[in-house]
Design a protein around this motif. Sequence first.
Motif, mmCIF file in Angstrom:
data_model
loop_
_atom_site.group_PDB
_atom_site.id
_atom_site.type_symbol
_atom_site.label_atom_id
_atom_site.label_comp_id
_atom_site.label_asym_id
_atom_site.label_seq_id
_atom_site.Cartn_x
_atom_site.Cartn_y
_atom_site.Cartn_z
ATOM 1 N N UNK A 179 0.805 -1.220 0.000
ATOM 2 C CA UNK A 179 0.000 0.000 0.000
ATOM 3 C C UNK A 179 0.840 1.273 0.000
ATOM 4 N N UNK A 180 0.344 2.259 -0.712
ATOM 5 C CA UNK A 180 0.928 3.594 -0.714
ATOM 6 C C UNK A 180 0.648 4.274 0.628
ATOM 7 N N UNK A 181 1.697 4.702 1.359
ATOM 8 C CA UNK A 181 1.448 5.518 2.558
ATOM 9 C C UNK A 181 0.861 6.869 2.150
ATOM 10 N N UNK A 182 0.357 7.601 3.108
ATOM 11 C CA UNK A 182 -0.288 8.880 2.802
ATOM 12 C C UNK A 182 0.639 9.787 2.002
ATOM 13 N N UNK A 183 0.231 10.232 0.802
ATOM 14 C CA UNK A 183 1.091 11.082 -0.015
ATOM 15 C C UNK A 183 0.866 12.574 0.244
ATOM 16 N N UNK A 184 1.941 13.323 0.254
ATOM 17 C CA UNK A 184 1.851 14.756 0.541
ATOM 18 C C UNK A 184 1.038 15.511 -0.508
ATOM 19 N N UNK A 185 1.002 15.017 -1.751
ATOM 20 C CA UNK A 185 0.258 15.744 -2.786
ATOM 21 C C UNK A 185 -1.230 15.844 -2.465
ATOM 22 N N UNK A 186 -1.728 14.971 -1.585
ATOM 23 C CA UNK A 186 -3.144 14.992 -1.223
ATOM 24 C C UNK A 186 -3.474 16.096 -0.222
ATOM 25 N N UNK A 187 -2.451 16.719 0.355
ATOM 26 C CA UNK A 187 -2.657 17.692 1.421
ATOM 27 C C UNK A 187 -2.790 19.108 0.878
ATOM 28 N N UNK A 188 -3.655 19.889 1.520
ATOM 29 C CA UNK A 188 -3.878 21.275 1.111
ATOM 30 C C UNK A 188 -2.599 22.104 1.184
ATOM 31 N N UNK A 189 -1.690 21.711 2.058
ATOM 32 C CA UNK A 189 -0.434 22.454 2.218
ATOM 33 C C UNK A 189 0.392 22.469 0.938
ATOM 34 N N UNK A 190 0.167 21.504 0.038
ATOM 35 C CA UNK A 190 0.932 21.441 -1.204
ATOM 36 C C UNK A 190 0.139 21.933 -2.416
ATOM 37 N N UNK A 191 -1.018 22.507 -2.173
ATOM 38 C CA UNK A 191 -1.806 23.051 -3.284
ATOM 39 C C UNK A 191 -1.011 24.167 -3.968
ATOM 40 N N UNK A 192 -0.865 24.071 -5.272
ATOM 41 C CA UNK A 192 -0.070 25.050 -6.007
ATOM 42 C C UNK A 192 1.411 24.736 -6.014
ATOM 43 N N UNK A 193 1.786 23.641 -5.367
ATOM 44 C CA UNK A 193 3.203 23.274 -5.275
ATOM 45 C C UNK A 193 3.427 21.849 -5.771
ATOM 46 N N UNK A 194 2.666 21.503 -6.824
ATOM 47 C CA UNK A 194 2.788 20.190 -7.454
ATOM 48 C C UNK A 194 3.073 20.392 -8.932
ATOM 49 N N UNK A 195 4.061 19.665 -9.446
ATOM 50 C CA UNK A 195 4.405 19.783 -10.866
ATOM 51 C C UNK A 195 4.692 18.412 -11.449
ATOM 52 N N UNK A 196 4.461 18.295 -12.741
ATOM 53 C CA UNK A 196 4.676 17.014 -13.428
ATOM 54 C C UNK A 196 5.272 17.280 -14.812
ATOM 55 N N UNK A 197 6.410 16.674 -15.084
ATOM 56 C CA UNK A 197 6.966 16.660 -16.436
ATOM 57 C C UNK A 197 6.530 15.353 -17.080
ATOM 58 N N UNK A 198 5.643 15.443 -18.055
ATOM 59 C CA UNK A 198 5.103 14.273 -18.741
ATOM 60 C C UNK A 198 6.056 13.876 -19.866
ATOM 61 N N UNK A 199 6.532 12.640 -19.823
ATOM 62 C CA UNK A 199 7.378 12.109 -20.882
ATOM 63 C C UNK A 199 6.465 11.478 -21.933
ATOM 64 N N UNK A 200 6.250 12.215 -23.027
ATOM 65 C CA UNK A 200 5.154 11.882 -23.934
ATOM 66 C C UNK A 200 5.417 10.662 -24.816
ATOM 67 N N UNK A 201 6.692 10.244 -24.937
ATOM 68 C CA UNK A 201 7.013 9.072 -25.760
ATOM 69 C C UNK A 201 7.360 7.870 -24.881
ATOM 70 N N UNK A 202 6.876 7.879 -23.675
ATOM 71 C CA UNK A 202 7.232 6.893 -22.652
ATOM 72 C C UNK A 202 6.536 5.560 -22.908
ATOM 73 N N UNK A 203 7.308 4.483 -22.999
ATOM 74 C CA UNK A 203 6.732 3.155 -23.163
ATOM 75 C C UNK A 203 6.532 2.452 -21.814
ATOM 76 N N UNK A 204 7.261 2.878 -20.802
ATOM 77 C CA UNK A 204 7.142 2.257 -19.482
ATOM 78 C C UNK A 204 5.922 2.790 -18.730
ATOM 79 N N UNK A 205 5.766 4.115 -18.744
ATOM 80 C CA UNK A 205 4.600 4.760 -18.129
ATOM 81 C C UNK A 205 3.996 5.651 -19.216
#
Length: 253
Positions: A179-205
Amino acid sequence: MTTILFVPGAWIARAFYEPFLQALMVAGYNVRYAAYPSLNPSDPSTTDCHTDTEGIAVVLRSFVEEDGQDVMLFLHSYAGMPGAAAATGLSKSQRAQEGKVGGVIGLLFLGAFIVPEGSSCAGLQGGNLPPWILLDRPSANLNVADDPINNFAADVDLAQAQSLVANLKPHATLPFTSPQPHPAWADEAFRGHLAFIVTTEDRAVPREAQFGMIAATQKPWIVKELASSHCAPFLNRIEETVEMTRQIVVKFL
């Protein structure tokens, strides 16, 4: 100076990432690295997502609580799971309210897993791991990645991609099914402080899976797209990846 704490993907040893880490340092960041126990463990039955989270948290807390540093977590692939959990309770805004200095200024995911609390990497994929993860190799409770160049770096010159192959090690399987332990991204304290670089040619994910995980959080994200495979950002796309990282750090600050 902002500290970037880099957390690696599954199977991949630190030496593979060194050129990218050096480039971040040249760009002016204080760069640190957090390993975790499920990479090539002596006893894979004792390492799961929780133990990986604790391993990362020990490193992170030393920078935040002991040194009062401002830290951005850079999470590649599997690191999105234990890395996000390790940041729980350590946001800069939370610590400032408590009269403390330093803290986590944001989470940057690259081709990484965003998994809700209590679910698992396998659970997110219908209960099964993808077939290119070869289970019980080289022994029970370990796994290796099949055809890593094709799955992780198909868009990279073969000679350059050999550095990836040379730095792959077996990984414990339990972290992918626990199981995934509680992730910080779910918390209001990190609202506006989440970023994702999407690898668009990714075969693994695959790209669609990355955007699906982002959307499922129902949180606002800074999203950038890089036309690359899973590991090309650290091989032949280093300059672009560093620049995207710089832009994200600026937004977090």
